[in-house]
Scaffold this motif. Sequence first.
Motif, mmCIF file in Angstrom:
data_model
loop_
_atom_site.group_PDB
_atom_site.id
_atom_site.type_symbol
_atom_site.label_atom_id
_atom_site.label_comp_id
_atom_site.label_asym_id
_atom_site.label_seq_id
_atom_site.Cartn_x
_atom_site.Cartn_y
_atom_site.Cartn_z
ATOM 1 N N LEU A 32 0.825 -1.212 0.000
ATOM 2 C CA LEU A 32 0.000 0.000 0.000
ATOM 3 C C LEU A 32 0.856 1.259 0.000
ATOM 4 C CD1 LEU A 32 -2.845 -1.016 2.473
ATOM 5 C CD2 LEU A 32 -3.008 -0.735 -0.019
ATOM 6 N N ASP A 33 2.021 1.170 0.599
ATOM 7 C CA ASP A 33 2.938 2.310 0.600
ATOM 8 C C ASP A 33 3.425 2.629 -0.810
ATOM 9 O OD1 ASP A 33 4.502 4.310 2.011
ATOM 10 O OD2 ASP A 33 6.253 3.067 1.521
ATOM 11 N N LYS A 34 3.418 1.642 -1.683
ATOM 12 C CA LYS A 34 3.959 1.826 -3.034
ATOM 13 C C LYS A 34 2.886 2.039 -4.111
ATOM 14 C CE LYS A 34 8.306 -0.440 -2.136
ATOM 15 N NZ LYS A 34 8.559 0.470 -1.038
ATOM 16 N N VAL A 35 1.627 1.690 -3.834
ATOM 17 C CA VAL A 35 0.595 1.861 -4.861
ATOM 18 C C VAL A 35 0.322 3.342 -5.091
ATOM 19 C CG1 VAL A 35 -0.540 -0.359 -4.455
ATOM 20 C CG2 VAL A 35 -1.370 1.670 -3.273
ATOM 21 N N ARG A 36 -0.127 3.647 -6.295
ATOM 22 C CA ARG A 36 -0.456 5.020 -6.650
ATOM 23 C C ARG A 36 -1.836 5.376 -6.103
ATOM 24 N NH1 ARG A 36 -1.677 6.279 -11.294
ATOM 25 N NH2 ARG A 36 -1.169 8.429 -11.239
ATOM 26 N N THR A 37 -1.942 6.574 -5.591
ATOM 27 C CA THR A 37 -3.226 7.102 -5.132
ATOM 28 C C THR A 37 -3.477 8.396 -5.888
ATOM 29 O OG1 THR A 37 -2.048 8.118 -3.282
ATOM 30 C CG2 THR A 37 -3.147 6.034 -2.843
ATOM 31 N N PRO A 38 -4.060 8.289 -7.072
ATOM 32 C CA PRO A 38 -4.187 9.450 -7.959
ATOM 33 C C PRO A 38 -5.024 10.578 -7.350
ATOM 34 C CG PRO A 38 -5.153 7.481 -8.959
ATOM 35 C CD PRO A 38 -4.648 7.089 -7.630
ATOM 36 N N LYS A 39 -4.521 11.806 -7.479
ATOM 37 C CA LYS A 39 -5.247 12.964 -6.961
ATOM 38 C C LYS A 39 -6.608 13.116 -7.621
ATOM 39 C CE LYS A 39 -1.861 16.032 -4.978
ATOM 40 N NZ LYS A 39 -1.166 17.292 -5.022
ATOM 41 N N ARG A 40 -6.703 12.764 -8.901
ATOM 42 C CA ARG A 40 -8.002 12.921 -9.565
ATOM 43 C C ARG A 40 -9.039 12.005 -8.928
ATOM 44 N NH1 ARG A 40 -5.224 9.575 -12.842
ATOM 45 N NH2 ARG A 40 -6.312 7.764 -13.659
ATOM 46 N N ALA A 41 -8.631 10.807 -8.519
ATOM 47 C CA ALA A 41 -9.563 9.911 -7.822
ATOM 48 C C ALA A 41 -9.911 10.473 -6.452
ATOM 49 C CB ALA A 41 -8.960 8.514 -7.686
ATOM 50 N N TYR A 42 -8.928 11.088 -5.791
ATOM 51 C CA TYR A 42 -9.161 11.682 -4.474
ATOM 52 C C TYR A 42 -10.235 12.761 -4.557
ATOM 53 C CZ TYR A 42 -8.387 14.234 -0.125
ATOM 54 O OH TYR A 42 -8.569 14.845 1.077
ATOM 55 N N TYR A 43 -10.145 13.591 -5.569
ATOM 56 C CA TYR A 43 -11.109 14.678 -5.689
ATOM 57 C C TYR A 43 -12.442 14.229 -6.259
ATOM 58 C CZ TYR A 43 -7.484 17.845 -4.242
ATOM 59 O OH TYR A 43 -6.523 18.473 -3.509
ATOM 60 N N LYS A 44 -12.489 13.029 -6.839
ATOM 61 C CA LYS A 44 -13.744 12.521 -7.389
ATOM 62 C C LYS A 44 -14.586 11.889 -6.285
ATOM 63 C CE LYS A 44 -15.562 9.969 -11.278
ATOM 64 N NZ LYS A 44 -15.283 9.130 -12.421
ATOM 65 N N SER A 45 -14.111 10.784 -5.700
ATOM 66 C CA SER A 45 -14.893 10.112 -4.651
ATOM 67 C C SER A 45 -14.082 8.992 -4.004
ATOM 68 C CB SER A 45 -16.173 9.511 -5.231
ATOM 69 O OG SER A 45 -15.860 8.428 -6.100
ATOM 70 N N GLU A 46 -14.579 8.540 -2.860
ATOM 71 C CA GLU A 46 -13.970 7.396 -2.186
ATOM 72 C C GLU A 46 -14.065 6.145 -3.071
ATOM 73 O OE1 GLU A 46 -15.266 4.772 1.567
ATOM 74 O OE2 GLU A 46 -14.834 6.864 2.070
ATOM 75 N N LYS A 47 -15.183 5.995 -3.758
ATOM 76 C CA LYS A 47 -15.380 4.844 -4.647
ATOM 77 C C LYS A 47 -14.346 4.840 -5.784
ATOM 78 C CE LYS A 47 -18.963 2.462 -7.253
ATOM 79 N NZ LYS A 47 -20.362 2.444 -7.657
ATOM 80 N N ALA A 48 -14.053 6.009 -6.341
ATOM 81 C CA ALA A 48 -13.046 6.115 -7.406
ATOM 82 C C ALA A 48 -11.667 5.734 -6.883
ATOM 83 C CB ALA A 48 -13.028 7.521 -7.991
ATOM 84 N N MET A 49 -11.338 6.160 -5.662
ATOM 85 C CA MET A 49 -10.051 5.811 -5.070
ATOM 86 C C MET A 49 -9.990 4.313 -4.778
ATOM 87 S SD MET A 49 -7.049 6.898 -4.256
ATOM 88 C CE MET A 49 -7.074 8.660 -4.013
ATOM 89 N N GLU A 50 -11.080 3.766 -4.261
ATOM 90 C CA GLU A 50 -11.148 2.323 -3.999
ATOM 91 C C GLU A 50 -10.893 1.537 -5.282
ATOM 92 O OE1 GLU A 50 -14.664 -0.888 -3.372
ATOM 93 O OE2 GLU A 50 -14.875 0.964 -2.242
ATOM 94 N N SER A 51 -11.504 1.959 -6.354
ATOM 95 C CA SER A 51 -11.329 1.292 -7.648
ATOM 96 C C SER A 51 -9.874 1.366 -8.111
ATOM 97 C CB SER A 51 -12.249 1.936 -8.684
ATOM 98 O OG SER A 51 -12.039 1.361 -9.945
ATOM 99 N N ALA A 52 -9.259 2.533 -7.993
ATOM 100 C CA ALA A 52 -7.863 2.710 -8.422
ATOM 101 C C ALA A 52 -6.927 1.809 -7.622
ATOM 102 C CB ALA A 52 -7.453 4.176 -8.288
ATOM 103 N N ILE A 53 -7.137 1.729 -6.324
ATOM 104 C CA ILE A 53 -6.280 0.896 -5.482
ATOM 105 C C ILE A 53 -6.550 -0.583 -5.729
ATOM 106 C CG2 ILE A 53 -5.809 0.249 -3.082
ATOM 107 C CD1 ILE A 53 -6.197 3.257 -2.408
ATOM 108 N N ALA A 54 -7.815 -0.963 -5.851
ATOM 109 C CA ALA A 54 -8.163 -2.375 -6.089
ATOM 110 C C ALA A 54 -7.558 -2.881 -7.400
ATOM 111 C CB ALA A 54 -9.678 -2.560 -6.087
ATOM 112 N N LYS A 55 -7.574 -2.062 -8.445
ATOM 113 C CA LYS A 55 -6.988 -2.476 -9.729
ATOM 114 C C LYS A 55 -5.505 -2.800 -9.572
ATOM 115 C CE LYS A 55 -10.151 -0.040 -12.778
ATOM 116 N NZ LYS A 55 -10.358 1.110 -13.655
ATOM 117 N N GLN A 56 -4.805 -1.996 -8.806
ATOM 118 C CA GLN A 56 -3.374 -2.240 -8.593
ATOM 119 C C GLN A 56 -3.149 -3.499 -7.745
ATOM 120 O OE1 GLN A 56 -1.061 1.607 -7.949
ATOM 121 N NE2 GLN A 56 -3.193 2.269 -7.692
#
Length: 161
Positions: A32-56
């Motif tokens: 988790l320390d190394k996965v990307r957490t895109p700012k665009r997902a952060y500003y969109k929603s928790e669900k968008a961030m969850e999706s970005a992290i789950a894909k990785q």
Amino acid sequence: MLASLKDLFSKGNNNGEVYSMIPSIKDVICVLDKVRTPKRAYYKSEKAMESAIAKQLIEIYGKQNVQRQCPVGGFLSLKCDIDLFDSKCCGIELKLAKSLNATTMQRVIGQVMYYSRRRYKDNGLILLVIGTSSELDPALNELKSLIEEFPNVYFVYKQAS
């Protein structure tokens, strides 16, 4: 970056291979320390961030070992954001720092308590908080200290990048 993360592990990918070992919760925290957490997902929603992290995580551990919105059981019908290895590894509950206020922090504490007792008491639960600042503010520091009092529960803060 994900290719280098895959090198941390002997097996696990989208090609249907079965991951040969269940990682420890400490291994997952390192990932988790190394996965990307895109700012665009952060500003969109928790669900968008969850999706970005789950894909990785799927790229690392394989699709069969990563489940989103996993029911924790019980009468409340609550779901943990990400479950790894059918709860044999850990669960990950994701929160965006921008949405945490006194009321939502109380809810988070309740979720962590419920999830850790219902489904993740043996293997662990990670509360992953994504924020924009490099350091925790006093409210998040207090949340961290409360969360870490629960057995097998880990607080991880990550800055959106």
